[in-house]
Design a protein around this motif. Structure first.
Motif, PDB file in Angstrom:
ATOM      1  N   GLU A  59       0.825  -1.210   0.000  1.00 51.96           N
ATOM      2  CA  GLU A  59       0.000   0.000   0.000  1.00 51.96           C
ATOM      3  C   GLU A  59       0.860   1.261   0.000  1.00 51.96           C
ATOM      4  OE1 GLU A  59      -2.913   2.093   3.176  1.00 51.96           O
ATOM      5  OE2 GLU A  59      -3.329  -0.017   2.766  1.00 51.96           O
ATOM      6  N   ARG A  60       1.895   1.285   0.835  1.00 47.89           N
ATOM      7  CA  ARG A  60       2.757   2.468   0.915  1.00 47.89           C
ATOM      8  C   ARG A  60       3.515   2.707  -0.386  1.00 47.89           C
ATOM      9  NH1 ARG A  60       2.330   0.810   6.172  1.00 47.89           N
ATOM     10  NH2 ARG A  60       2.442   2.401   7.785  1.00 47.89           N
ATOM     11  N   MET A  61       3.960   1.614  -1.019  1.00 46.90           N
ATOM     12  CA  MET A  61       4.748   1.745  -2.245  1.00 46.90           C
ATOM     13  C   MET A  61       3.870   1.821  -3.486  1.00 46.90           C
ATOM     14  SD  MET A  61       7.994  -0.729  -1.598  1.00 46.90           S
ATOM     15  CE  MET A  61       8.758  -0.177  -3.125  1.00 46.90           C
ATOM     16  N   GLU A  62       2.566   1.550  -3.321  1.00 46.44           N
ATOM     17  CA  GLU A  62       1.630   1.523  -4.433  1.00 46.44           C
ATOM     18  C   GLU A  62       2.088   0.539  -5.510  1.00 46.44           C
ATOM     19  OE1 GLU A  62       0.353   5.412  -5.698  1.00 46.44           O
ATOM     20  OE2 GLU A  62       0.263   6.136  -3.631  1.00 46.44           O
ATOM     21  N   LEU A  63       2.439  -0.666  -5.035  1.00 47.26           N
ATOM     22  CA  LEU A  63       2.854  -1.764  -5.904  1.00 47.26           C
ATOM     23  C   LEU A  63       1.941  -2.956  -5.679  1.00 47.26           C
ATOM     24  CD1 LEU A  63       6.750  -2.163  -5.657  1.00 47.26           C
ATOM     25  CD2 LEU A  63       5.414  -1.650  -7.687  1.00 47.26           C
ATOM     26  N   SER A  64       1.778  -3.766  -6.695  1.00 48.23           N
ATOM     27  CA  SER A  64       0.973  -4.982  -6.521  1.00 48.23           C
ATOM     28  C   SER A  64       1.712  -5.937  -5.596  1.00 48.23           C
ATOM     29  CB  SER A  64       0.726  -5.649  -7.873  1.00 48.23           C
ATOM     30  OG  SER A  64       1.922  -6.257  -8.341  1.00 48.23           O
ATOM     31  N   GLY A  65       0.956  -6.790  -4.953  1.00 48.63           N
ATOM     32  CA  GLY A  65       1.552  -7.777  -4.053  1.00 48.63           C
ATOM     33  C   GLY A  65       2.548  -8.679  -4.763  1.00 48.63           C
ATOM     34  N   ALA A  66       2.227  -9.083  -6.001  1.00 46.72           N
ATOM     35  CA  ALA A  66       3.109  -9.976  -6.757  1.00 46.72           C
ATOM     36  C   ALA A  66       4.445  -9.298  -7.070  1.00 46.72           C
ATOM     37  CB  ALA A  66       2.427 -10.429  -8.044  1.00 46.72           C
ATOM     38  N   SER A  67       4.397  -8.040  -7.511  1.00 46.48           N
ATOM     39  CA  SER A  67       5.637  -7.307  -7.815  1.00 46.48           C
ATOM     40  C   SER A  67       6.478  -7.129  -6.562  1.00 46.48           C
ATOM     41  CB  SER A  67       5.324  -5.934  -8.405  1.00 46.48           C
ATOM     42  OG  SER A  67       4.667  -6.062  -9.630  1.00 46.48           O
ATOM     43  N   LEU A  68       5.822  -6.772  -5.477  1.00 41.60           N
ATOM     44  CA  LEU A  68       6.535  -6.554  -4.229  1.00 41.60           C
ATOM     45  C   LEU A  68       7.128  -7.861  -3.695  1.00 41.60           C
ATOM     46  CD1 LEU A  68       7.440  -4.590  -2.089  1.00 41.60           C
ATOM     47  CD2 LEU A  68       5.251  -4.925  -0.940  1.00 41.60           C
ATOM     48  N   THR A  69       6.398  -8.947  -3.842  1.00 41.17           N
ATOM     49  CA  THR A  69       6.903 -10.243  -3.370  1.00 41.17           C
ATOM     50  C   THR A  69       8.223 -10.575  -4.052  1.00 41.17           C
ATOM     51  OG1 THR A  69       4.701 -11.055  -2.841  1.00 41.17           O
ATOM     52  CG2 THR A  69       6.394 -12.719  -3.225  1.00 41.17           C
ATOM     53  N   ARG A  70       8.325 -10.324  -5.351  1.00 44.74           N
ATOM     54  CA  ARG A  70       9.580 -10.589  -6.073  1.00 44.74           C
ATOM     55  C   ARG A  70      10.718  -9.731  -5.525  1.00 44.74           C
ATOM     56  NH1 ARG A  70       5.862 -11.010 -10.245  1.00 44.74           N
ATOM     57  NH2 ARG A  70       6.151  -8.864 -10.932  1.00 44.74           N
ATOM     58  N   LEU A  71      10.431  -8.458  -5.241  1.00 43.46           N
ATOM     59  CA  LEU A  71      11.469  -7.579  -4.692  1.00 43.46           C
ATOM     60  C   LEU A  71      11.917  -8.061  -3.314  1.00 43.46           C
ATOM     61  CD1 LEU A  71      10.012  -4.072  -5.639  1.00 43.46           C
ATOM     62  CD2 LEU A  71      11.870  -5.302  -6.760  1.00 43.46           C
ATOM     63  N   VAL A  72      10.944  -8.426  -2.479  1.00 47.96           N
ATOM     64  CA  VAL A  72      11.262  -8.886  -1.127  1.00 47.96           C
ATOM     65  C   VAL A  72      12.070 -10.181  -1.194  1.00 47.96           C
ATOM     66  CG1 VAL A  72      10.242  -9.805   1.004  1.00 47.96           C
ATOM     67  CG2 VAL A  72       9.359  -7.679   0.011  1.00 47.96           C
ATOM     68  N   GLN A  73      11.719 -11.080  -2.101  1.00 49.73           N
ATOM     69  CA  GLN A  73      12.472 -12.326  -2.240  1.00 49.73           C
ATOM     70  C   GLN A  73      13.924 -12.059  -2.622  1.00 49.73           C
ATOM     71  OE1 GLN A  73       9.924 -14.337  -5.059  1.00 49.73           O
ATOM     72  NE2 GLN A  73       8.850 -15.474  -3.437  1.00 49.73           N
ATOM     73  N   ARG A  74      14.134 -11.100  -3.512  1.00 51.09           N
ATOM     74  CA  ARG A  74      15.498 -10.749  -3.912  1.00 51.09           C
ATOM     75  C   ARG A  74      16.271 -10.175  -2.723  1.00 51.09           C
ATOM     76  NH1 ARG A  74      16.873  -6.668  -8.777  1.00 51.09           N
ATOM     77  NH2 ARG A  74      14.644  -6.869  -8.960  1.00 51.09           N
ATOM     78  N   LEU A  75      15.630  -9.283  -1.970  1.00 47.60           N
ATOM     79  CA  LEU A  75      16.282  -8.710  -0.790  1.00 47.60           C
ATOM     80  C   LEU A  75      16.552  -9.774   0.270  1.00 47.60           C
ATOM     81  CD1 LEU A  75      14.265  -5.389  -0.526  1.00 47.60           C
ATOM     82  CD2 LEU A  75      16.727  -5.593  -0.979  1.00 47.60           C
ATOM     83  N   GLU A  76      15.646 -10.711   0.398  1.00 41.05           N
ATOM     84  CA  GLU A  76      15.822 -11.795   1.370  1.00 41.05           C
ATOM     85  C   GLU A  76      17.015 -12.671   0.970  1.00 41.05           C
ATOM     86  OE1 GLU A  76      12.867 -14.654   3.912  1.00 41.05           O
ATOM     87  OE2 GLU A  76      12.440 -14.414   1.775  1.00 41.05           O
ATOM     88  N   ARG A  77      17.124 -12.991  -0.322  1.00 41.49           N
ATOM     89  CA  ARG A  77      18.272 -13.775  -0.814  1.00 41.49           C
ATOM     90  C   ARG A  77      19.590 -13.072  -0.516  1.00 41.49           C
ATOM     91  NH1 ARG A  77      15.401 -14.573  -5.525  1.00 41.49           N
ATOM     92  NH2 ARG A  77      16.591 -12.929  -6.519  1.00 41.49           N
ATOM     93  N   ASP A  78      19.573 -11.728  -0.599  1.00 41.51           N
ATOM     94  CA  ASP A  78      20.789 -10.943  -0.355  1.00 41.51           C
ATOM     95  C   ASP A  78      21.029 -10.661   1.124  1.00 41.51           C
ATOM     96  OD1 ASP A  78      21.146 -10.902  -3.094  1.00 41.51           O
ATOM     97  OD2 ASP A  78      20.351  -8.876  -3.356  1.00 41.51           O
ATOM     98  N   GLY A  79      20.154 -11.171   2.000  1.00 43.60           N
ATOM     99  CA  GLY A  79      20.332 -10.989   3.439  1.00 43.60           C
ATOM    100  C   GLY A  79      19.952  -9.605   3.947  1.00 43.60           C
ATOM    101  N   MET A  80      19.224  -8.836   3.130  1.00 44.25           N
ATOM    102  CA  MET A  80      18.850  -7.466   3.504  1.00 44.25           C
ATOM    103  C   MET A  80      17.581  -7.415   4.350  1.00 44.25           C
ATOM    104  SD  MET A  80      20.931  -5.355   1.733  1.00 44.25           S
ATOM    105  CE  MET A  80      22.027  -5.424   0.337  1.00 44.25           C
ATOM    106  N   VAL A  81      16.669  -8.351   4.127  1.00 47.77           N
ATOM    107  CA  VAL A  81      15.418  -8.412   4.887  1.00 47.77           C
ATOM    108  C   VAL A  81      15.153  -9.869   5.251  1.00 47.77           C
ATOM    109  CG1 VAL A  81      14.412  -6.417   3.679  1.00 47.77           C
ATOM    110  CG2 VAL A  81      13.840  -8.738   2.924  1.00 47.77           C
ATOM    111  N   SER A  82      14.234 -10.041   6.178  1.00 48.92           N
ATOM    112  CA  SER A  82      13.742 -11.385   6.484  1.00 48.92           C
ATOM    113  C   SER A  82      12.231 -11.320   6.569  1.00 48.92           C
ATOM    114  CB  SER A  82      14.344 -11.908   7.790  1.00 48.92           C
ATOM    115  OG  SER A  82      13.995 -11.069   8.866  1.00 48.92           O
TER     116      SER A  82
END
Length: 162
Positions: free
Chosen positions: A62-85
């Motif tokens: 909601e804050r980023m005004e992105l679809s859940g699917a698009s955001l999920t891909r970004l979060v997965q990439r950040l998670e792989r890089d150890g930036m988020v969990s």
């Protein structure tokens, strides 16, 4: 100011906002790349930076005004890089809480040195009063694009007749 002069000025402001936003976004993307980051995932980190306890995927979407699917891909990439969990939200086993990890905080800190320098250069000859006025105008316009009669409303496909 006559009606047509006001309408001309409105058009000029609207066009300038669109052009400036596009140029700003492209320049920031270049800056991200120049310093070893990719734009969209780094923006996720900026949104999480102000929420040390994390945000749910839907709150972040909601804050980023992105679809859940698009955001999920970004979060997965950040998670792989150890930036988020991702952690299960207590009390709601269906929702995930996205939390920034120390590597993510370090990436934001390192990148923000360059982003802050860019902002200093960009606003160097702009007075605080002009920045405050621009912020007020942009906030009003942004709010109207979300809540007003001209708010974006995604088109839903028509329901099939039964």
């Amino acid at each position: 100011m006559s009606a047509s002069a006001r309408e001309t000025l409105q058009l000029q402001v609207a066009m300038q906002v669109m052009v400036t936003a596009k140029r700003w976004k492209l320049r920031v993307a270049d800056l991200f790349r120049d310093h070893g980051h990719t734009g969209a995932p780094t923006v996720v980190l900026y949104f999480l930076a102000d929420h040390p306890k994390g945000l749910t995927l839907s709150e972040l979407s909601e804050r980023m005004e992105l679809s859940g699917a698009s955001l999920t891909r970004l979060v997965q990439r950040l998670e792989r890089d150890g930036m988020v969990s991702r952690r299960r939200l207590v009390g709601d086993g269906r929702s995930w809480l996205i939390v920034m990890e120390p590597a993510g905080r370090e990436a934001v800190r390192a990148f923000d040195i360059h982003a802050a320098a860019m902002r200093q250069r960009m606003f160097q000859e702009v007075s605080e009063a002009d920045m405050a006025a621009a912020l007020r105008v942009l906030t009003v316009l942004s709010d109207k694009l979300v809540k007003g009669p001209d708010a974006f409303r995604p088109q839903r496909p028509p329901r099939p007749e039964r």
